[in-house]
Design an enzyme around this catalytic site. Structure first.
Site, short mmCIF file in Angstrom:
data_model
loop_
_atom_site.label_atom_id
_atom_site.label_comp_id
_atom_site.label_asym_id
_atom_site.label_seq_id
_atom_site.Cartn_x
_atom_site.Cartn_y
_atom_site.Cartn_z
N ASP A 60 37.16 67.09 16.87
CA ASP A 60 37.43 65.65 16.75
C ASP A 60 38.85 65.28 17.20
O ASP A 60 39.18 64.10 17.30
CB ASP A 60 37.19 65.18 15.31
CG ASP A 60 35.70 64.93 15.04
OD1 ASP A 60 34.89 65.20 15.95
OD2 ASP A 60 35.34 64.48 13.94
N ASP A 118 41.28 26.32 48.78
CA ASP A 118 40.76 27.67 48.97
C ASP A 118 39.82 28.08 47.83
O ASP A 118 38.99 28.96 47.98
CB ASP A 118 41.94 28.65 49.07
CG ASP A 118 41.50 30.01 49.56
OD1 ASP A 118 40.81 30.05 50.60
OD2 ASP A 118 41.81 31.01 48.91
N GLY A 138 36.17 33.46 50.95
CA GLY A 138 35.43 32.30 51.46
C GLY A 138 34.92 32.44 52.88
O GLY A 138 33.73 32.29 53.15
N LEU A 139 35.80 32.78 53.85
CA LEU A 139 35.41 32.84 55.26
C LEU A 139 34.29 33.85 55.46
O LEU A 139 33.30 33.59 56.14
CB LEU A 139 36.63 33.21 56.12
CG LEU A 139 36.30 33.45 57.59
CD1 LEU A 139 35.82 32.15 58.25
CD2 LEU A 139 37.50 34.00 58.34
#
Lengths: 430, 504
Positions: free
Chosen positions: B36, B276, B411-412
């Protein structure tokens, strides 16, 4: 004197000849439990699944160790025991069957399922071997269900692999008659297996098989004609079970470094009556390459002192390699468990007067380590960063189980594992 | 029995360890089997702590079970007290020790240790890590918090409660929140448990109110302080710009100050308004984590990034009510579960465009090929970064914007993919190219051996066994080696001769 503070006593009486005195200690043990073996075994046997029957602690251990990898399909899981199981309100066997059925539905491609025992399942005496038989019958022939214990109370770290392989031994098909074969035992990296296969072929030793196999359905055969070489030092129970099936162990040191690899191969060559000239011709180039590769690290390592905390049982063969081939000076070699028979050839190669310790009282061992101020400390990850912060250079030991280190072609890499922390410390200017 | 491929929380004693390891002068003696001690690695490796956590384990083995494990515990407690000389000790059991019922609390009492001992009862088969941390902190606060004496006049004071070792970004959140309080004119009395000693807990009541950053850890203790000593507490967790503003207003009213003194200084609002970000509008997002982070993230998604929250869930059953309420506000049903497979099912059914979750949701997201960012524990080593990375306050909002937008396709690229679906490189499903690994669908061209030496099939096979990230180097070195020696064929021997030759 308290139980935790038992005085160190040399174990001369129990030791075979040539065994140096062993410091035996009891106290806090800073080691992994056998469940950790799953972290590499699930990659080795690719169509196997490991289901731990245990508590949330067991599940947490596994994911803390392996969860940094992102799995599209995890190959291990935990059946977490809850209070209903403990109170007897739910029949533990029914519950287990339900969990396994759900798992199999999700992963129909699994061919072998290991039910892995843990501390909680052992303490409440859940009979996983009977459960494995029952489930095997139910899912036959698509799926085989086996059982072993990886509990901390019974197994330390690599002993989990021993327990797993030992569970595979009864499943191995019988070799017809007394057909002769060599069995290499212990999970090895695939590239290492292939190198050994080529060396044995050059020696004319064979057929050669490996345990574990890469697929669950391709277990090697075993019988009276089987002789086996242990590739790892932590396989006591597996060896015992193989011997019970008539196989015989070839005594050898472990294939670490040029010397260990040559002696390990020689054990098989002698059993097969390979002519010395053929042996030299087959192993010569590899041994020479290993020597070249190790020599390039020797400058970094020679004369440096090294201290081993117990972890995997690989400590003694590693110390032998570092001492004899790299010129290091061992201060203390700790091992969680010392199998005197399997380690006899290794012990004979250790320098006289070295301190061996078996078991652990971690606080006192840390005191000894601090007093000795070794140049390199081999220890687990729970101790490594704290010791680094105290100014010690450490090599984390678990990596030695996850890296191809056996055989000639890896001898340089093995030395590099120990040289790198020293190089790094010398290099960093911040 | 519960099938757990992954578990969202550790056992409760790990929560207790987190509290012990957060504090100074506290030592924890844990009755636990060998093995442990793996939990030490959480602190030394995942959090990269430079010292061992202050925990002594009894690490009993099978052979001890036939004998006196209680004596083993008492020896360990006595030795730990002598060796570490703590100001206070915690004693308790792990899951296996709970089964053998040695009663660490009772045993420790009989030892007559020279320091206060706080016994912990953490039912490992019912409760989990956060509950264990909360209970431990509550027990410590109960043991040490003392009523306030007369205090000199000065600025209003607050305690910051909840940050712990191994908490997701707790280190940097504390820095942010301290800055917010300072800017308002509130002095920080005690930060606990992170960095506090038992003596600091004794001073808790010298503050005027408590700032509860992580209700999962500090909820019980803060409720106790309110009940027992009448200390008010904050309810808003300052994750996101809006929540930070609300938090400042809440603190200001508790302190009798003017919240207007602190200006909103996050870049998130402008970044999110800039054109954007327009394509982020209505992106479908699934949120899962501890209740605090999940609820906060859902608000940021909806109000500050313009996403649509399609799923909201948590493994923190203690906060079911709060979570249901939050989910209703987003018009959805809350998912309350600690079953990884249920979460996977929910994500698979909802097919979101982004998953905000824990380390575990990264597995699901990988399987389903969905972009993912981490917002909550459990987390792994990469989410304990070296750089300042809070989630809270105004800088925290900056971090959230960058982290959550990053995994989405830019995005593009998204537009072009919509127009041209048969591109060999930017293929549908190949993943965002700015993440570098998205083009795996096209195998990289293997370099044609340029030198005179040809590769024997066996050697070529062997080369493939070398990990891909060093394979190119091995190939180059071997070919150079062969060329220098005028070898016509590269055999296995050549490969390994070269390896030995070039090894550093």
């Amino acid at each position: 004197m308290s139980g935790l503070a038992a005085s160190p006593a040399p174990a001369g009486a129990a030791a075979g000849c040539g065994v140096p005195p062993v410091l035996r200690e009891r106290g806090q043990r800073e080691v992994f439990c056998g469940l950790t073996g799953i972290v590499w075994l699930h990659r080795k046997i690719q169509d196997a699944f490991f289901l731990v029957v245990g508590s949330r602690t067991c599940a947490h251990l596994l994911q803390s160790a392996a969860g940094v990898m992102i799995f599209a399909e995890p190959r291990f899981a935990t059946a977490i025991i809850d209070e209903r199981d403990l109170a007897g309100m739910a029949d533990a066997n029914d519950e287990l069957d339900r969990v396994v059925t759900r798992l199999i539905e999700r992963r129909p491609d699994i061919r072998m399922l290991f039910l892995v025992g843990s501390c909680p399942s052992e303490v409440i005496k859940l009979d996983l071997s009977r459960a494995a038989q029952r489930l095997s019958r139910r899912f036959a022939p698509r799926l085989r269900v086996l059982n072993y214990s990886g509990s901390g109370i019974e197994t330390t770290f690599t002993q989990g692999e021993d327990a797993c392989l030992a569970a595979l031994v009864p499943e191995m098909p019988a070799e017809p008659g007394a057909a002769r074969s060599l069995l290499v035992v212990g999970a090895l990296a695939e590239v290492v297996e292939d190198q050994f296969l080529r060396l044995f072929a050059a020696l004319g030793v064979g057929p050669v098989r490996f345990l574990p196999s890469r697929r669950a359905g391709e277990l090697p055969a075993v019988g009276e004609g089987t002789q086996f070489l242990l590739a790892q030092p932590f396989l006591g129970e597996t060896a015992r079970r193989l011997e019970a099936r008539g196989a015989r162990r070839l005594c050898a040191p472990f294939p670490l470094g040029a010397e260990g690899t040559t002696a390990w191969l020689r054990a098989a060559a002698e059993a097969w009556g390979v002519a010395p000239a053929r042996f030299d011709a087959a192993v010569g180039p590899g041994a020479a390459r290993a020597a070249t590769a190790v020599a390039q690290r020797r400058e970094r390592l020679a004369g440096r002192t090294v201290f081993f905390f117990p972890d995997s049982q690989l400590e003694i063969p590693l110390a032998r390699f570092l001492t004899r081939e790299c010129g290091m000076v061992p201060v203390e070699i700790g091992t969680p468990y010392l199998h005197r028979e399997h380690l006899a050839e290794e012990l004979a190669l250790l320098p006289a007067g070295v301190t061996l310790s078996e078991g652990q009282h971690v606080e006192r061992q840390l005191d000894r380590c601090r007093a000795a101020r070794p140049d390199l400390t081999v220890c687990g990850l729970g101790l490594a960063n704290p010791l680094e912060a105290e100014g010690f250079t450490t090599k984390w030991s678990i990596e030695l189980v996850f890296t191809p280190i056996q055989g000639y072609e890896q001898a340089g890499d093995l030395a590099e594992l120990f040289a790198r922390p020293l190089v790094r410390r010398a290099r960093l200017a911040v | 029995m519960e099938l757990a491929l992954w578990t969202y929380e550790g056992p409760p004693h790990v929560g207790a360890m987190r509290v012990a390891a957060s504090m100074r002068g506290v030592h924890y003696v844990l009755h636990a089997p060998q093995g442990d001690t793996y939990a030490d690695l959480l602190f030394t490796m995942i959090e990269r702590r430079a010292s061992r956590p202050p925990v002594t384990y009894t690490t009993f083995q099978a052979r001890d079970l036939g004998r006196d494990t209680a004596a083993l515990f008492m020896d360990a407690a006595r030795d730990a007290c002598e060796r570490f000389r703590p100001e206070a000790m915690l004693v308790g059991a792990s899951c296996t020790a709970e089964l053998i019922q040695d009663d660490p609390g009772g045993l420790a009492r009989t030892l007559g240790l020279p320091v206060p001992v706080v016994p912990l009862e953490l039912p490992a088969y019912q409760k989990k890590e956060n509950w264990g941390a909360a209970e431990t902190f509550y027990r410590l606060v109960r043991a040490f918090a003392a009523p306030r004496g007369t205090r000199e006049v000065g600025p209003p004071r607050a305690n910051i409660l909840g940050p712990t070792s191994l908490g997701f970004r707790h280190r940097d959140d504390v820095t942010e929140v301290e800055g917010l309080l300072r800017a308002l004119g509130v002095a920080v009395n005690v930060v606990a448990p992170l960095g506090a000693a038992p003596a600091d807990l004794a001073r808790l009541c010298e503050a005027d109110f408590n700032v509860v950053l992580y209700p999962e850890v500090a909820g019980m203790a803060a409720a106790y302080l309110q009940r027992q000593f009448g200390m008010p507490q904050t309810r808003t967790v300052p994750i996101g710009v809006g929540a930070t503003r609300d938090f400042l207003a809440e603190v200001a009213s508790l302190a009798g100050l003017d919240a207007g003194r602190v200006a909103v200084s996050s870049r998130l609002p402008w970044y999110s308004r800039s054109v954007d970000s327009t394509y982020l509008t209505g992106k479908r997002v699934f949120v899962f984590g501890d209740a605090t982070h999940a609820i906060a993230a859902a608000r940021v998604c909806a109000e500050e990034l313009g996403f649509e929250v399609v799923g909201l869930g948590s493994y923190s059953r203690e906060f079911a009510r709060e979570l249901r309420e939050a989910a209703r506000a987003h018009g959805i049903e809350a998912l309350l579960t600690d079953d990884y497979l249920k979460v996977e099912e929910a994500i698979a059914a909802l097919r979101p465009e982004l998953v905000l979750g824990t380390q575990m949701e990264r597995h699901v997201a990988k399987r389903l090929g969905i972009p993912c960012a981490v917002i909550s524990a459990p987390v792994h080593v990469q989410d304990f970064p070296a750089r300042h990375s809070p989630q809270m306050g105004f800088e925290g909002a900056n971090v959230l914007f960058d982290t959550w937008v990053h995994p989405l396709m830019m995005g593009l690229e998204e537009h072009l993919l919509g127009m041209f679906r048969e591109d060999f490189e930017f293929a549908d499903g190949a993943g965002p190219s700015h993440l570098g690994h998205g083009t795996a669908a096209v195998p990289p061209p293997e370099p044609i051996p340029a030198g005179p030496a040809a590769w024997a099939a066996e050697a070529e096979n062997e080369l493939r066994k070398i990990p891909f990230f060093v394979r190119g180097k091995a190939r180059r070195n071997t070919e150079r080696f062969a060329q220098e020696r005028g070898l016509r064929t590269i055999t296995l021997e050549t490969l390994y001769d070269a390896k030995a030759h070039f090894s550093r």
